[in-house]
Design a protein around this motif. Structure first.
Motif, mmCIF file in Angstrom:
data_model
loop_
_atom_site.group_PDB
_atom_site.id
_atom_site.type_symbol
_atom_site.label_atom_id
_atom_site.label_comp_id
_atom_site.label_asym_id
_atom_site.label_seq_id
_atom_site.Cartn_x
_atom_site.Cartn_y
_atom_site.Cartn_z
ATOM 1 N N THR A 1 0.847 -1.175 0.000
ATOM 2 C CA THR A 1 0.000 0.000 0.000
ATOM 3 C C THR A 1 0.886 1.229 0.000
ATOM 4 N N LYS A 2 0.607 2.159 -0.901
ATOM 5 C CA LYS A 2 1.352 3.414 -0.924
ATOM 6 C C LYS A 2 0.393 4.551 -0.600
ATOM 7 N N VAL A 3 0.838 5.440 0.296
ATOM 8 C CA VAL A 3 0.019 6.569 0.728
ATOM 9 C C VAL A 3 0.568 7.850 0.108
ATOM 10 N N TRP A 4 -0.327 8.661 -0.458
ATOM 11 C CA TRP A 4 0.050 9.895 -1.124
ATOM 12 C C TRP A 4 -0.576 11.090 -0.419
ATOM 13 N N ARG A 5 0.089 12.222 -0.508
ATOM 14 C CA ARG A 5 -0.441 13.486 0.015
ATOM 15 C C ARG A 5 -0.128 14.601 -0.971
ATOM 16 N N ILE A 6 -0.825 15.721 -0.853
ATOM 17 C CA ILE A 6 -0.548 16.875 -1.685
ATOM 18 C C ILE A 6 0.872 17.364 -1.407
ATOM 19 N N ALA A 7 1.643 17.612 -2.468
ATOM 20 C CA ALA A 7 3.031 18.081 -2.332
ATOM 21 C C ALA A 7 3.009 19.577 -2.037
ATOM 22 N N ASP A 8 2.670 19.926 -0.788
ATOM 23 C CA ASP A 8 2.397 21.313 -0.417
ATOM 24 C C ASP A 8 3.596 22.237 -0.590
ATOM 25 N N ALA A 9 4.809 21.711 -0.565
ATOM 26 C CA ALA A 9 5.996 22.552 -0.689
ATOM 27 C C ALA A 9 6.343 22.884 -2.138
ATOM 28 N N MET A 10 5.631 22.273 -3.083
ATOM 29 C CA MET A 10 5.951 22.469 -4.493
ATOM 30 C C MET A 10 5.154 23.615 -5.093
ATOM 31 N N PRO A 11 5.777 24.480 -5.877
ATOM 32 C CA PRO A 11 4.991 25.442 -6.655
ATOM 33 C C PRO A 11 4.058 24.691 -7.601
ATOM 34 N N GLY A 12 2.825 25.185 -7.727
ATOM 35 C CA GLY A 12 1.889 24.559 -8.651
ATOM 36 C C GLY A 12 1.335 23.236 -8.183
ATOM 37 N N HIS A 13 1.329 22.963 -6.853
ATOM 38 C CA HIS A 13 0.727 21.705 -6.403
ATOM 39 C C HIS A 13 -0.777 21.683 -6.663
ATOM 40 N N LEU A 14 -1.373 22.850 -6.863
ATOM 41 C CA LEU A 14 -2.725 22.977 -7.382
ATOM 42 C C LEU A 14 -2.684 24.073 -8.435
ATOM 43 N N SER A 15 -3.115 23.769 -9.649
ATOM 44 C CA SER A 15 -3.074 24.785 -10.696
ATOM 45 C C SER A 15 -4.231 24.577 -11.661
ATOM 46 N N LEU A 16 -4.472 25.616 -12.467
ATOM 47 C CA LEU A 16 -5.636 25.653 -13.339
ATOM 48 C C LEU A 16 -5.240 26.156 -14.716
ATOM 49 N N GLY A 17 -5.779 25.519 -15.754
ATOM 50 C CA GLY A 17 -5.511 25.946 -17.123
ATOM 51 C C GLY A 17 -6.658 25.546 -18.032
ATOM 52 N N PRO A 18 -6.548 25.828 -19.314
ATOM 53 C CA PRO A 18 -7.611 25.467 -20.249
ATOM 54 C C PRO A 18 -7.658 23.965 -20.496
ATOM 55 N N ALA A 19 -8.854 23.450 -20.777
ATOM 56 C CA ALA A 19 -9.009 22.012 -20.993
ATOM 57 C C ALA A 19 -8.477 21.567 -22.345
ATOM 58 N N GLU A 20 -8.535 22.439 -23.345
ATOM 59 C CA GLU A 20 -8.229 22.038 -24.712
ATOM 60 C C GLU A 20 -6.823 22.397 -25.163
ATOM 61 N N SER A 21 -5.987 22.907 -24.276
ATOM 62 C CA SER A 21 -4.605 23.215 -24.640
ATOM 63 C C SER A 21 -3.724 23.072 -23.406
ATOM 64 N N THR A 22 -2.423 22.996 -23.625
ATOM 65 C CA THR A 22 -1.486 22.795 -22.515
ATOM 66 C C THR A 22 -1.075 24.100 -21.856
ATOM 67 N N GLU A 23 -1.429 25.209 -22.418
ATOM 68 C CA GLU A 23 -1.081 26.509 -21.853
ATOM 69 C C GLU A 23 -2.106 27.536 -22.307
ATOM 70 N N PRO A 24 -2.201 28.691 -21.616
ATOM 71 C CA PRO A 24 -1.393 29.080 -20.460
ATOM 72 C C PRO A 24 -1.952 28.486 -19.166
ATOM 73 N N ILE A 25 -1.139 28.485 -18.121
ATOM 74 C CA ILE A 25 -1.632 28.138 -16.794
ATOM 75 C C ILE A 25 -2.171 29.431 -16.169
ATOM 76 N N TRP A 26 -3.455 29.450 -15.883
ATOM 77 C CA TRP A 26 -4.089 30.658 -15.374
ATOM 78 C C TRP A 26 -3.785 30.898 -13.898
ATOM 79 N N TYR A 27 -3.671 29.816 -13.151
ATOM 80 C CA TYR A 27 -3.446 29.929 -11.699
ATOM 81 C C TYR A 27 -2.518 28.819 -11.266
ATOM 82 N N SER A 28 -1.558 29.158 -10.393
ATOM 83 C CA SER A 28 -0.623 28.167 -9.860
ATOM 84 C C SER A 28 -0.380 28.473 -8.388
ATOM 85 N N ALA A 29 -0.712 27.530 -7.512
ATOM 86 C CA ALA A 29 -0.569 27.750 -6.076
ATOM 87 C C ALA A 29 0.899 27.836 -5.685
ATOM 88 N N ALA A 30 1.225 28.821 -4.858
ATOM 89 C CA ALA A 30 2.575 28.951 -4.309
ATOM 90 C C ALA A 30 2.780 27.905 -3.215
#
Length: 564
Positions: free
Chosen positions: A160-189
């Motif tokens: 069993t492997k347990v995962w958690r949100i990588a809170d120390a990483m930039p962009g651990h939660l981010s938002l962008g368009p569904a139909e393209s790879t960019e731009p990223i509209w929001y990236s959590a610090a």
């Protein structure tokens, strides 16, 4: 008389109840059930040879109706999805050629609905043992049956492997368009969502005795909701992401399927996870449970999912294996003898073939409004350590003297682990730093050359140590920075470490990671060497107010070692 009284009371109660229901109906609005509901299904990637698909298991569905608000798809593989557009592509994961019943429920006003069901036959041959191993911690021998469940191992030995949100990483939660790879509209610090329930989430993947992936979500009874789904947790939609009491405990199944990806092959695994029964990964975005696996290693998982509320949006999550850091690297050795380069300060003077003195106050206090004047007289090498002394004394028109030394043009390196064992000054207004600048500083300037602050500390915030990165677009007050608290920072030696690879930069104190950064093309940390700087500044933008009673304080360094 008693019976007449009872009858009269019941009549009055019934009339009141009827009136109350009529009032409720008026307030609720008109109840309209959707009409003219249709459902079309198209198996993707078919040919004369493969009339039921090429093995990817993908089927495109289109539902339409009049007076509809949302469509809820229910698939008999245990998954479901609620959308507004009516269009969805669903992967079926049962191996072989299978016929499935797909039901779509069109929902109108007042909770009224209409539904229809369609049969679809599709061929699936998808298999991704790499993702299965990465998610669950199993190995190939486990999957092949030479060990693990296929070799008769008891259930409590299932990996069993347990995962958690990588809170120390930039962009651990981010938002962008569904139909393209960019731009990223929001990236959590890093640590941006600290204080809520998001980082307390734990997700486990296990391989059962039949070799199937089992998913379990432990969120301590609280769920982090996207703003469009707050009503599910008991809030009001549109007021911002929020945590609510919402228990998601219990086991669910996971299927792996081919992803209907917009990414080039080198930017995705091409696999997506389908979680049954409304399961989701840490961030509630409805019941659209397909997560494309963009990258997976032993301790790092990067996934993407389409928003259920807005199919034009894609959300990204970065996770790390519990107890691990996706960035910890292992450079061999932890002693002077094993270092690729070191300064142990065993002599009686500073080695000026390695260290350069920078003299003066620079331009506007080295760009920071600092109050000291740097000299070549404020260092001392004795008893196996280097001391940089900041002193309250008139010096070339300034009220304080100190020292700043660099290895520019004498020792520069790219990638490795640098470790500095030091005691820091504690007086108010002191600003000691152990840091690095890119070797292109003279030609490209700052911040284009890049800056890595291995350790910064200010006496006015005693015990708080910072690790920071400056580069174009993220410099000065917008730098990527994270702090940690260190006890006895001025009275005891501590190890300040930075590990640097082509992919990642990690900051540690006494071996504990507190800041992690994903290196990437376009940053100055991937294309040239850096040199080292040691200094103690006074005041300035970070050092702050200098204690009026300040006389002298010291940063004492036991050694500087680089491992590669």
């Amino acid at each position: 008389m008693k019976n007449i009284y009872k009858l009269s009371f019941l009549m009055l109660f019934s009339l009141a109840a009827l009136y109350s229901c009529q009032e409720d109906d008026q307030e609720f609005g008109e109840v309209v059930a959707p009409t003219n509901l249709t459902l079309d299904a198209t198996v993707l990637n078919t040919s004369a040879e493969f009339p039921n698909g090429d093995g990817g298991g993908l089927v495109s569905f289109t539902a339409s109706a009049d007076d509809v608000i949302t469509f809820e798809y229910r698939f008999d593989d245990g998954t479901s999805s609620t959308i507004t557009s009516g269009e969805i592509t669903h992967p079926f994961t049962r191996t072989g050629t299978n016929t499935y019943n797909v039901t779509v429920i069109a929902k109108g006003t007042g909770g009224a609905s209409s539904s229809t069901t369609k049969e679809v036959t599709v061929f699936t041959s998808f298999d991704d043992p790499v993702s299965k191993m990465g998610l669950t911690g199993a190995n190939q021998a486990y999957l092949d049956g030479t060990e693990g469940p296929y070799a008769g191992v008891e259930g409590d030995s299932i990996p069993t492997k347990v995962w958690r949100i990588a809170d120390a990483m930039p962009g651990h939660l981010s938002l962008g368009p569904a139909e393209s790879t960019e731009p990223i509209w929001y990236s959590a610090a890093p640590f941006e969502k600290e204080g809520g329930c998001f980082y307390d989430d734990r997700i486990s993947f296990a391989l059962n005795l039949d070799g199937d992936i089992i998913f379990e979500h432990d969120n301590n009874g609280q769920t982090f909701f996207n703003t469009n789904y707050l009503n599910v947790g008991g809030g009001t939609n549109g007021t911002g992401d929020e945590c609510f009491d919402f228990d998601t405990s219990g086991e669910k199944s996971v299927s792996l399927a081919a992803a209907n990806s917009i990414f080039p092959e080198d930017a995705t695994t091409g696999t997506q996870m389908i979680i049954s029964d409304g399961g989701f990964m840490s961030y509630y975005l409805g019941t659209n449970n397909g997560y494309e696996i963009l990258e997976i290693t032993d301790d790092y998982l990067y996934i993407r999912t389409i928003s259920g509320a807005n199919p034009a949006e894609a959300w990204y999550l970065k996770l790390t294996a519990e107890g691990d850091s996706p960035f910890e690297t292992e450079f061999p050795g932890d002693s002077e003898e094993e270092a690729a380069w070191s300064q142990e300060f065993e002599g009686s003077s500073l080695d000026t073939s390695i260290w350069n003195y920078e003299i003066g106050n620079g331009d506007n206090g080295w760009g920071n409004g600092e109050a000291q004047y740097y000299t070549d007289q404020n260092t001392e090498v004795s008893n196996g350590t280097l001391k940089i002394n900041a002193i309250a004394e008139p010096t070339n028109g300034y009220n304080y003297s100190s020292a700043r030394i660099t290895t520019q043009d004498n020792f520069e390196f790219q990638y490795g682990r640098i470790e500095v064992r030091a005691k820091l000054p504690s007086a108010g207004g002191t600003w000691p730093a152990i840091w690095m600048l890119g070797s292109t500083f003279d030609t490209e300037g700052w911040p284009n050359c890049g800056e890595i602050d291995i350790m910064e500390h200010v006496g006015n915030e005693l015990g708080e140590v910072l690790g920071t990165l400056h580069f174009p677009g993220n410099s000065g007050g917008d730098a990527v920075s994270q702090g940690t608290n260190v006890e006895n920072v001025a009275t005891e030696f501590h190890k300040y470490t930075m590990e640097w690879t082509e992919d990642h930069i990690v900051f540690l104190v006494d071996g504990e990671v507190y800041h992690e950064f994903t290196n990437m093309a376009g940053t100055p940390f991937v294309d040239h060497e850096f040199f080292l700087i040691l200094n103690v500044a006074m005041g300035g933008t970070l050092g702050g107010t200098i204690d009026p009673a300040f006389t002298q304080d010291t940063m004492e360094i036991d050694y500087v070692r680089v491992y590669q």
